[in-house]
Write a protein that holds these residues in place. Structure first.
Motif, PDB file in Angstrom:
ATOM      1  N   ASP A  66      12.279  12.939  -6.125  1.00 65.25           N
ATOM      2  CA  ASP A  66      12.066  12.898  -4.213  1.00 65.25           C
ATOM      3  C   ASP A  66      11.525  13.966  -4.317  1.00 65.25           C
ATOM      4  O   ASP A  66      11.102  14.793  -3.826  1.00 65.25           O
ATOM      5  CB  ASP A  66      12.924  11.824  -3.876  1.00 65.25           C
ATOM      6  N   LYS A  67      10.934  13.508  -2.396  1.00 67.68           N
ATOM      7  CA  LYS A  67      10.389  14.244  -1.287  1.00 67.68           C
ATOM      8  C   LYS A  67      11.167  15.507  -0.585  1.00 67.68           C
ATOM      9  O   LYS A  67      10.709  16.651  -0.414  1.00 67.68           O
ATOM     10  CB  LYS A  67      10.149  13.257  -0.300  1.00 67.68           C
ATOM     11  N   ASP A 139      10.377   6.239  -5.020  1.00 70.29           N
ATOM     12  CA  ASP A 139       9.105   5.779  -4.692  1.00 70.29           C
ATOM     13  C   ASP A 139       9.131   6.478  -2.970  1.00 70.29           C
ATOM     14  O   ASP A 139       9.805   7.379  -2.680  1.00 70.29           O
ATOM     15  CB  ASP A 139       9.117   4.161  -4.266  1.00 70.29           C
ATOM     16  N   HIS A 140       7.687   6.132  -2.187  1.00 72.53           N
ATOM     17  CA  HIS A 140       7.696   6.159  -1.208  1.00 72.53           C
ATOM     18  C   HIS A 140       9.098   6.243  -0.076  1.00 72.53           C
ATOM     19  O   HIS A 140       9.428   7.456   0.658  1.00 72.53           O
ATOM     20  CB  HIS A 140       6.601   6.714  -0.866  1.00 72.53           C
ATOM     21  N   LYS A 141       9.283   5.746  -0.171  1.00 73.11           N
ATOM     22  CA  LYS A 141      10.718   4.901   0.693  1.00 73.11           C
ATOM     23  C   LYS A 141      11.734   5.623   0.014  1.00 73.11           C
ATOM     24  O   LYS A 141      12.971   5.368   0.781  1.00 73.11           O
ATOM     25  CB  LYS A 141      10.625   3.283   0.647  1.00 73.11           C
ATOM     26  N   GLU A 195       1.672   5.161  -2.194  1.00 75.11           N
ATOM     27  CA  GLU A 195       1.916   4.347  -1.306  1.00 75.11           C
ATOM     28  C   GLU A 195       0.907   3.944  -0.437  1.00 75.11           C
ATOM     29  O   GLU A 195       1.151   2.838   0.413  1.00 75.11           O
ATOM     30  CB  GLU A 195       2.914   5.845  -0.430  1.00 75.11           C
ATOM     31  N   GLU A 196       0.279   4.466  -0.578  1.00 74.29           N
ATOM     32  CA  GLU A 196      -1.646   4.027   0.319  1.00 74.29           C
ATOM     33  C   GLU A 196      -1.832   2.326   0.167  1.00 74.29           C
ATOM     34  O   GLU A 196      -1.824   1.784   1.073  1.00 74.29           O
ATOM     35  CB  GLU A 196      -3.170   5.050  -0.263  1.00 74.29           C
ATOM     36  N   ASN A 198       0.936   0.606  -1.540  1.00 77.04           N
ATOM     37  CA  ASN A 198       2.406  -0.378  -1.570  1.00 77.04           C
ATOM     38  C   ASN A 198       2.028  -1.088  -2.701  1.00 77.04           C
ATOM     39  O   ASN A 198       2.932  -1.788  -3.141  1.00 77.04           O
ATOM     40  CB  ASN A 198       2.482  -0.583  -0.411  1.00 77.04           C
TER      41      ASN A 198
END
Length: 401
Positions: A66-67, A139-141, A195-196, A198
């Motif tokens: 993850d981030k 994912d980005h969330k 992400e861009e 979704n």
């Protein structure tokens, strides 16, 4: 005679100059070959830290980062033959103080410390846990996605990163492969979310032979494609035995084992038993294909891939669970620059490297299925000269004799 001697001397001088130039060109070529560079790595034999509670891992079948550079794995914590009764599961069986399977989803911090572990079948839950969970995505969330390649696995699960259920896409138990059906999946190997847009790109997979694309919030089925971007896919139950001496299959031969989006809008797909990577745009238009270790039979050479973390994602790292190697590939030319690893149980070697992911510092994490049952970390050491085409086990410098 003087004129003749002058001509001969001039010719000899010309030949010498040509030879000198050729020699210089050869030396330049040789020097270029010797100075070829690629990312270098070193195995960290102390990562991750030991698990608590007498926990052990089964087949580690997916890895994601993850981030925050937290590392998530999914492993098989139950199933016939995964653990040998009364040998590995002494604590669970009540015969010894070790061991018992860890919950199937395990989260580590960058230092390899356990953060949390959760998941698995729960009676009365609003979801069906896969018979054979397979692949993991953050994912980005921060949400966690998993698929499954068991006989009854025709669905995808989505959770928060603490294990709260969000959604189930597809209907469990409908295992009738039909790559043109837009209502269900068949044995999903991996999910990757962009992400861009979704959108969730699904390697669908072991039953179906396609890439499916969903809205990442609603699960709405948006589009799909097969090999070479074909929208109408022939019977996926047709068996194809890879033969490098014949033209490549016009359909994915399966399993469609990975789908990985790059930052520049491309989609890289692992068609495992065909020993190939196919590249598409996000709409499914076919762009190119590359064969890796094309003589590889059995389970094939293209298992999972991820990219280097520079802005251009200059390099691809490809896990090959049949040849027990990771390839470092120049993404622009798709040329294999070098490879590392080998078969074995010591650090830096593998028994079936199945999945691969990179963190923000460029470190590589690999997982092993079958009897491998572990995750390993390879520390990024920068761009260096390539020491050999096949580097073997990447132990710390000076530790290999």
């Amino acid at each position: 005679m003087k004129l003749k001697n002058k001509v001969l001397m001039g010719a000899a001088l010309a030949v010498s100059l040509i030879g000198l130039n050729l020699g210089q060109d050869y030396m330049k070529t040789e020097a270029t070959a010797q100075s070829a560079q690629a990312p270098s790595f070193e195995v960290d034999p102390f990562w991750p830290q030991p698990l608590p509670n007498g926990w052990i891992l089964g087949n580690v079948i997916g890895v994601a980062v993850d981030k925050r550079d937290h590392i998530y794995i999914v492993h098989r914590a139950w199933g016939e033959g995964i653990f040998k009764p009364f040998a590995e599961l002494g604590l669970q069986e009540g015969t010894s103080i070790c061991c018992t399977p860890a919950p199937p989803i395990v989260e580590f911090d960058p230092d390899g410390n356990l953060v949390r572990a959760w998941g698995g079948p729960v009676e009365g839950a609003p979801y069906t846990w896969p018979d054979s969970n397979h692949g993991i995505e953050v994912d980005h969330k921060g949400n966690i996605w998993i698929g499954g390649n068991g006989r009854g696995d025709s669905h995808i699960l989505k959770f928060t990163n603490t294990g709260e259920f969000i959604a189930q896409y597809g209907t469990p138990g409908i295992n009738r492969p039909d790559s043109n059906d837009t209502t269900h999946f068949s044995r999903v190997a991996k999910i990757s979310v962009v992400e861009e847009t979704n959108e969730a790109f699904v390697a669908d997979g072991y039953g179906n032979r396609r890439i499916a694309v969903l809205d990442a919030d609603t699960g709405e089925f948006k589009r799909y494609w097969g090999a070479y971007g074909e929208k109408n896919i022939v019977d996926p139950t047709e068996r194809y035995r890879h033969d490098p001496n014949t033209p490549p299959s016009k359909t994915f031969t399966g399993p469609v084992h990975c789908v990985e989006p790059s930052n520049d809008g491309l989609i890289y797909v692992c068609d495992r038993t065909s020993d190939r990577i196919q590249v598409f745009d996000r709409d499914g238009n076919y762009l190119s294909e590359t064969f890796i270790a094309i003589e590889t039979g059995s389970q094939g050479s293209t298992w999972d891939l991820d990219f280097s973390r520079d802005e251009e994602q200059k390099y691809i790292y490809l896990a090959d669970g049949q040849n027990q190697r990771v390839y470092i590939i120049d993404r622009k030319s798709m040329e294999v620059l070098t490879k590392f690893g080998g078969g074995g149980r010591q650090p830096g070697l593998w028994f079936a490297p199945h999945s691969l992911a990179t963190d923000s510092k460029g470190n590589i994490y690999t997982t092993e299925t079958y009897e491998g049952k572990r995750i390993q970390k390879f520390i990024a050491k920068g761009i260096t000269d390539i020491p050999a085409m096949d580097q073997g086990a990447l132990w710390p410098a000076g530790e290999l004799n």
